[in-house]
Design a protein around this motif. Structure first.
Motif, PDB file in Angstrom:
ATOM      1  N   MET A   1      -6.194 -12.209   1.412  1.00 31.58           N
ATOM      2  CA  MET A   1      -6.310 -13.447   2.178  1.00 31.58           C
ATOM      3  C   MET A   1      -7.280 -13.212   3.320  1.00 31.58           C
ATOM      4  O   MET A   1      -7.202 -12.216   4.016  1.00 31.58           O
ATOM      5  CB  MET A   1      -4.912 -13.781   2.730  1.00 31.58           C
TER       6      MET A   1
ATOM      7  N   GLU B   1     -10.039   0.026  13.821  1.00 38.36           N
ATOM      8  CA  GLU B   1      -9.493  -0.972  12.919  1.00 38.36           C
ATOM      9  C   GLU B   1      -9.850  -2.377  13.369  1.00 38.36           C
ATOM     10  O   GLU B   1     -10.157  -3.255  12.555  1.00 38.36           O
ATOM     11  CB  GLU B   1      -7.969  -0.836  12.839  1.00 38.36           C
TER      12      GLU B   1
ATOM     13  N   ILE C   1      -2.375   0.260  23.856  1.00 38.87           N
ATOM     14  CA  ILE C   1      -1.157   0.735  23.220  1.00 38.87           C
ATOM     15  C   ILE C   1      -0.182   1.190  24.305  1.00 38.87           C
ATOM     16  O   ILE C   1      -0.566   1.801  25.288  1.00 38.87           O
ATOM     17  CB  ILE C   1      -1.467   1.903  22.269  1.00 38.87           C
TER      18      ILE C   1
ATOM     19  N   MET D   1       4.582   6.044  13.176  1.00 38.09           N
ATOM     20  CA  MET D   1       4.818   4.602  13.241  1.00 38.09           C
ATOM     21  C   MET D   1       3.566   3.877  13.691  1.00 38.09           C
ATOM     22  O   MET D   1       3.207   2.827  13.152  1.00 38.09           O
ATOM     23  CB  MET D   1       5.968   4.304  14.212  1.00 38.09           C
ATOM     24  N   ALA D   2       2.867   4.434  14.683  1.00 37.16           N
ATOM     25  CA  ALA D   2       1.642   3.786  15.165  1.00 37.16           C
ATOM     26  C   ALA D   2       0.595   3.754  14.057  1.00 37.16           C
ATOM     27  O   ALA D   2      -0.079   2.733  13.850  1.00 37.16           O
ATOM     28  CB  ALA D   2       1.104   4.525  16.391  1.00 37.16           C
ATOM     29  N   GLU D   3       0.469   4.853  13.330  1.00 41.59           N
ATOM     30  CA  GLU D   3      -0.533   4.881  12.263  1.00 41.59           C
ATOM     31  C   GLU D   3      -0.190   3.905  11.159  1.00 41.59           C
ATOM     32  O   GLU D   3      -1.074   3.247  10.592  1.00 41.59           O
ATOM     33  CB  GLU D   3      -0.637   6.298  11.701  1.00 41.59           C
TER      34      GLU D   3
ATOM     35  N   THR E   1       1.452   1.145  11.531  1.00 40.52           N
ATOM     36  CA  THR E   1       1.154  -0.194  12.036  1.00 40.52           C
ATOM     37  C   THR E   1      -0.334  -0.478  11.944  1.00 40.52           C
ATOM     38  O   THR E   1      -0.755  -1.563  11.561  1.00 40.52           O
ATOM     39  CB  THR E   1       1.616  -0.308  13.490  1.00 40.52           C
ATOM     40  N   LEU E   2      -1.155   0.520  12.303  1.00 45.03           N
ATOM     41  CA  LEU E   2      -2.592   0.315  12.217  1.00 45.03           C
ATOM     42  C   LEU E   2      -3.026   0.112  10.779  1.00 45.03           C
ATOM     43  O   LEU E   2      -3.997  -0.616  10.518  1.00 45.03           O
ATOM     44  CB  LEU E   2      -3.331   1.512  12.819  1.00 45.03           C
TER      45      LEU E   2
ATOM     46  N   LEU F   1      -3.709  -3.331   9.390  1.00 47.32           N
ATOM     47  CA  LEU F   1      -4.985  -4.009   9.550  1.00 47.32           C
ATOM     48  C   LEU F   1      -5.939  -3.673   8.413  1.00 47.32           C
ATOM     49  O   LEU F   1      -6.831  -4.433   8.090  1.00 47.32           O
ATOM     50  CB  LEU F   1      -5.632  -3.595  10.873  1.00 47.32           C
ATOM     51  N   ARG F   2      -5.723  -2.475   7.853  1.00 47.01           N
ATOM     52  CA  ARG F   2      -6.609  -2.057   6.784  1.00 47.01           C
ATOM     53  C   ARG F   2      -6.181  -2.739   5.504  1.00 47.01           C
ATOM     54  O   ARG F   2      -5.033  -2.701   5.118  1.00 47.01           O
ATOM     55  CB  ARG F   2      -6.488  -0.545   6.603  1.00 47.01           C
ATOM     56  N   GLY F   3      -7.120  -3.342   4.784  1.00 46.80           N
ATOM     57  CA  GLY F   3      -6.805  -3.842   3.449  1.00 46.80           C
ATOM     58  C   GLY F   3      -5.710  -4.886   3.411  1.00 46.80           C
ATOM     59  O   GLY F   3      -4.902  -4.911   2.491  1.00 46.80           O
ATOM     60  N   SER F   4      -5.674  -5.745   4.405  1.00 47.31           N
ATOM     61  CA  SER F   4      -4.672  -6.799   4.336  1.00 47.31           C
ATOM     62  C   SER F   4      -5.225  -8.017   3.637  1.00 47.31           C
ATOM     63  O   SER F   4      -4.633  -9.070   3.634  1.00 47.31           O
ATOM     64  CB  SER F   4      -4.194  -7.168   5.738  1.00 47.31           C
ATOM     65  N   ASN F   5      -6.414  -7.911   3.050  1.00 44.42           N
ATOM     66  CA  ASN F   5      -7.011  -9.062   2.363  1.00 44.42           C
ATOM     67  C   ASN F   5      -6.309  -9.288   1.046  1.00 44.42           C
ATOM     68  O   ASN F   5      -6.826  -9.007   0.006  1.00 44.42           O
ATOM     69  CB  ASN F   5      -8.507  -8.827   2.180  1.00 44.42           C
TER      70      ASN F   5
END
Lengths: 108, 147
Positions: free
Chosen positions: A1, A91, B5, B135-137, B139-140, B143-147
């Motif tokens: 998306m 990111e 952060i 956990m931080a990694e 979470t980051l 953002l990667r590959g959320s398409n």
């Protein structure tokens, strides 16, 4: 998306990596006071913080090498912080580039 | 301060690690001086103990966000006030006329247990740091590959 460029709030919501939900999430997401809190100054805040962390880490490693301190925990912590801050702005940059390219792909 | 952060979990664990390291230093000093009959003030070596206190500010001096959690700080290194044992050892240079020597009040089994405890606490703090970073990694990685 795809990520529409208008939905800056979605970037904001993933901008803070606070793993524990507490009221401080709202505080750390608040745009910095100053230039009216627009997105540019928001990004600048993150970049400045990452820069500060990296410089601090470098100074502490220097001190450790020169034997001015023997507190390795401090050095390792500052390096971990620098690493995390840098990865976050990386990111964010990737996301912005994707959004930009998505816009450019639009048919006029 | 500007957005960024929230690292207070890291700072708290870092203070824990530093406190445990200090405790280990004190334990090492106790073990090394377990036979020291001559101290700085003419008395035998007195066993040292650390006193921890919870710190309601983080290491940078900023008040912590919720006042019930905070790091740890060492407020004092105190001498253990228990009595010195007297041991019969006539050949010792510090023996008095009855052949008794006043030895430090360090018991090696106690010190070894303290050493193990400090070492395990240090590992626990380290584990907390690793979990935070993981956990931080993760979470980051959203953002990667959320398409």
């Amino acid at each position: 998306m795809s990520l529409p460029i208008g939905a800056i709030s979605s970037i904001q919501s993933t901008g803070a990596t606070n793993p524990v939900s507490n009221p401080s999430v709202g505080k750390s997401l608040a745009p910095p006071q100053g230039k009216g809190g627009d997105f540019g100054s928001f990004m600048k805040g993150f970049i400045d913080e990452a820069n500060t962390n990296v410089n601090t880490a470098e100074t502490k490693v220097q001190d450790l090498i020169e034997n001015k301190t023997d507190n390795i925990q401090d050095v390792v912590m500052s390096m971990a912080k620098a690493d995390l801050s840098f990865r976050m702005i990386l990111e964010m940059r990737n996301k912005l580039m994707d959004a930009y390219q998505e816009i450019m792909r639009m048919q006029v | 301060m500007a957005g960024g952060i929230n690292f207070s979990a890291l700072d708290i664990s870092a203070s824990g690690m530093m406190a445990e390291r200090m405790r280990m230093e004190v334990v090492s000093s106790n073990i090394a001086n377990a036979q020291s009959t001559r101290g700085s003030d003419g008395e035998p070596y007195r066993r040292q103990q650390v006193v921890f206190a919870s710190a309601m500010q983080d290491l940078a001096g900023r008040p912590n966000l919720s006042s019930s959690v905070g790091g740890v700080q060492i407020v004092d290194v105190q001498g253990d006030q228990s009595a010195f044992p007297s041991v019969f050892n006539p050949g010792h240079p510090d023996a008095d006329e009855k052949g008794m020597v006043i030895m430090p009040n360090v018991k090696l089994p106690n010190e070894m247990v303290d050493l193990i405890s400090a070492s395990r606490s240090y590992e626990a703090n380290l584990r907390a740091v690793k979990s935070f970073r993981q956990m931080a990694e993760q979470t980051l990685s959203l953002l990667r590959g959320s398409n």
